[in-house]
Write a protein that holds these residues in place. Structure first.
Motif, mmCIF file in Angstrom:
data_model
loop_
_atom_site.group_PDB
_atom_site.id
_atom_site.type_symbol
_atom_site.label_atom_id
_atom_site.label_comp_id
_atom_site.label_asym_id
_atom_site.label_seq_id
_atom_site.Cartn_x
_atom_site.Cartn_y
_atom_site.Cartn_z
ATOM 1 N N GLU A 142 0.845 -1.188 0.000
ATOM 2 C CA GLU A 142 0.000 0.000 0.000
ATOM 3 C C GLU A 142 0.884 1.242 0.000
ATOM 4 O O GLU A 142 1.889 1.303 0.699
ATOM 5 C CB GLU A 142 -0.868 0.018 1.276
ATOM 6 N N LEU A 143 0.479 2.211 -0.792
ATOM 7 C CA LEU A 143 1.235 3.458 -0.797
ATOM 8 C C LEU A 143 0.591 4.404 0.204
ATOM 9 O O LEU A 143 -0.599 4.323 0.468
ATOM 10 C CB LEU A 143 1.182 4.084 -2.188
ATOM 11 N N LEU A 193 -0.770 8.065 1.362
ATOM 12 C CA LEU A 193 -1.335 9.261 0.767
ATOM 13 C C LEU A 193 -0.307 10.395 0.885
ATOM 14 O O LEU A 193 0.303 10.564 1.942
ATOM 15 C CB LEU A 193 -2.614 9.619 1.535
ATOM 16 N N GLY A 247 -3.890 7.039 -12.273
ATOM 17 C CA GLY A 247 -3.712 7.193 -10.829
ATOM 18 C C GLY A 247 -2.248 7.035 -10.445
ATOM 19 O O GLY A 247 -1.376 7.647 -11.058
ATOM 20 N N ALA A 291 -0.804 9.329 -4.165
ATOM 21 C CA ALA A 291 0.109 8.704 -3.202
ATOM 22 C C ALA A 291 1.453 9.430 -3.202
ATOM 23 O O ALA A 291 1.780 10.137 -4.150
ATOM 24 C CB ALA A 291 0.326 7.242 -3.571
HETATM 25 C C1 NAG Z 1 -3.281 6.157 -4.881
HETATM 26 O O1 NAG Z 1 -2.769 5.813 -3.616
HETATM 27 C C2 NAG Z 1 -3.459 6.462 -2.541
HETATM 28 C C3 NAG Z 1 -2.703 6.125 -1.254
HETATM 29 O O2 NAG Z 1 -2.623 4.749 -1.057
HETATM 30 C C4 NAG Z 1 -4.906 5.979 -2.519
HETATM 31 O O3 NAG Z 1 -5.607 6.624 -1.476
HETATM 32 C C5 NAG Z 1 -5.554 6.304 -3.860
HETATM 33 O O4 NAG Z 1 -6.862 5.777 -3.926
HETATM 34 C C6 NAG Z 1 -4.740 5.719 -5.012
HETATM 35 N N1 NAG Z 1 -5.290 6.200 -6.275
HETATM 36 C C7 NAG Z 1 -5.930 5.417 -7.108
HETATM 37 C C8 NAG Z 1 -6.529 6.071 -8.316
HETATM 38 O O5 NAG Z 1 -6.028 4.207 -6.960
#
Ligand code: NAG
Ligand code: NAG
Ligand code: ZN
Length: 380
Positions: A24-25, A27, A174, A219
């Motif tokens: 998981e990245l 935010l 994204g 992220a």
């Molecule tokens: C990108 O990563 C963030 C942090 O984990 C997350 O909240 C967000 O939904 C992600 N964006 C997409 C388009 O998946």
């Protein structure tokens, strides 16, 4: 033996992969200028790197061309660039965002040997744009990280020299393409349009850039650079990110030249953020005045002592280590690397579905790919 090793790798990566193999990245948070400092971090802003004044910094000009490089366009590129130098005596250079299909790899070798930058624009460049919007990190790895290896092998250029990507149709997905850039040890993206005069920045922190072709990354992806594509304005003030997408433009040479100069001046007389001239060579074929005006515009730029036509990598080198016009060696100790043309051309004949494709590479029959390079979503 080879099969065994491959199976082994597959099992290991499958075990290490709880959710498609990527953690998981976090935010991205609001950018903290104290914590985010050059050379490896920069907040997104229109501020000039190093806090320098506009009149003290070089106006960087980014000439880029997208899609296949081959006999249909290589002569334009030679005429545009060959024999011209920047005020520091280094050759002027462009950046080529190359897509795999119909590319002649001996031409890639030739461009690279002259100091141009070779960058990635995907293996398939397929439609619809929804494919790119939905593409996973793994999918981006196949389209870009694999293209990097392919191009390095077929054009005989160093893999490390390839560091940037531009997404087909500028379609972001994204975090995914940016996560791929980090994972594949690439450096930057140049796909993201903006109306702001932003200097390149990193994705350690939250961007201030608007999101015209989303979803955009939210992220924190440390160390990955964004080279924003600041829009041009056509003669009715309609925005265009690729110059060949500008609609309301003159068709005579003088009119086209003033249109180019007006857009150049919007950077040069403002914060001197890099001025991108983003094109497909097909634009030159649409009207012969386009190419004449383009050449005149390059001549016009070459009269300035503070205008530098550089590759995107070299522009980022300046941003990471900014210095004033009278001390540019500080940012650029040497000219960009060049090498001798050592390509031994060979034309491969490869089956693609029902047809045969001819692909010119540097190497011998042994170097020809067994299958036409392509990406299938269902591939493991
Ligand atoms: C990108 O990563 C963030 C942090 O984990 C997350 O909240 C967000 O939904 C992600 N964006 C997409 C388009 O998946
Ligand atoms: C992209 O994903 C959406 C939502 O899952 C889906 O409806 C759409 O068909 C996908 N588009 C493509 C081209 O795969
Ligand atoms: Zn393209």
């Amino acid at each position: 033996m080879k099969t065994l090793i491959l199976i082994g790798l597959f099992v290991v990566s499958a075990l290490a992969a709880p959710r498609s193999g990527y953690e998981e990245l976090e935010l991205a948070k609001k950018c903290d200028k104290e914590l985010c400092q050059l050379p490896n971090c920069r907040c997104s802003s229109a501020g000039i790197p190093g806090g320098l004044n506009a009149k003290d910094v070089p106006q960087l000009v980014l000439l880029t061309f997208d899609d296949a490089v081959n006999i249909a366009n290589i002569n334009y590129y030679e005429e545009i660039f060959d024999g011209k130098v920047n005020p520091d005596g280094c050759p002027i250079a462009g950046t080529f965002f190359v897509s795999q299909e119909y590319t002649d790899y001996s031409s890639i070798h030739s461009l690279s040997s002259k100091g141009h930058e070779i960058a990635l624009h995907s293996i398939t460049h397929q439609t619809p744009t929804g494919y790119w919007r939905n593409l996973s990190v793994e999918g981006h790895m196949k389209e870009f990280a694999d293209q990097r290896v392919l191009m390095s092998n077929l054009a005989k250029i160093p893999k490390k020299s390839i560091q940037g990507i531009r997404l087909p149709f500028l379609q972001l997905s994204g975090n995914n393409s940016f996560e791929m850039i980090k994972k594949a040890d690439l450096k930057y993206d140049a796909s993201w349009p903006t109306s702001k005069f932003l200097w390149p920045y990193t994705l350690d922190y939250k961007t201030t850039q608007e999101c015209p072709i989303g979803p955009c990354p939210t992220a924190s992806i440390p160390g990955v650079w964004v080279s924003p594509m600041t829009y041009w304005k056509d003669d009715l003030d309609v925005w265009c990110s690729m110059v060949d997408a500008c609609v309301n433009i003159p068709d005579d040479v003088d009119g086209l030249l003033s249109f180019m100069i007006r857009n150049f001046e919007s950077h040069y007389l403002d914060n001197r953020s890099p001025f991108g001239f983003y094109l497909h060579a097909a634009w030159f074929g649409r009207n012969e005045n386009h190419f004449t005006a383009y050449l005149k515009f390059i001549d016009y730029l070459q009269k300035f002592k503070d205008v530098y036509l550089v590759s995107l990598q070299r522009a980022l080198e300046w941003v990471q280590n900014p210095s004033k016009l009278d001390n540019l060696k500080n940012s650029w100790p040497n000219c960009q690397p060049r090498h001798k043309y050592t390509c031994e051309k060979h034309t491969c004949e490869i089956r693609k579905g029902e047809e045969y494709r001819y692909m010119t590479i540097c190497g011998t029959e042994d170097d020809c790919p067994e299958k036409y390079p392509w990406v299938f979503p269902e591939d493991p």
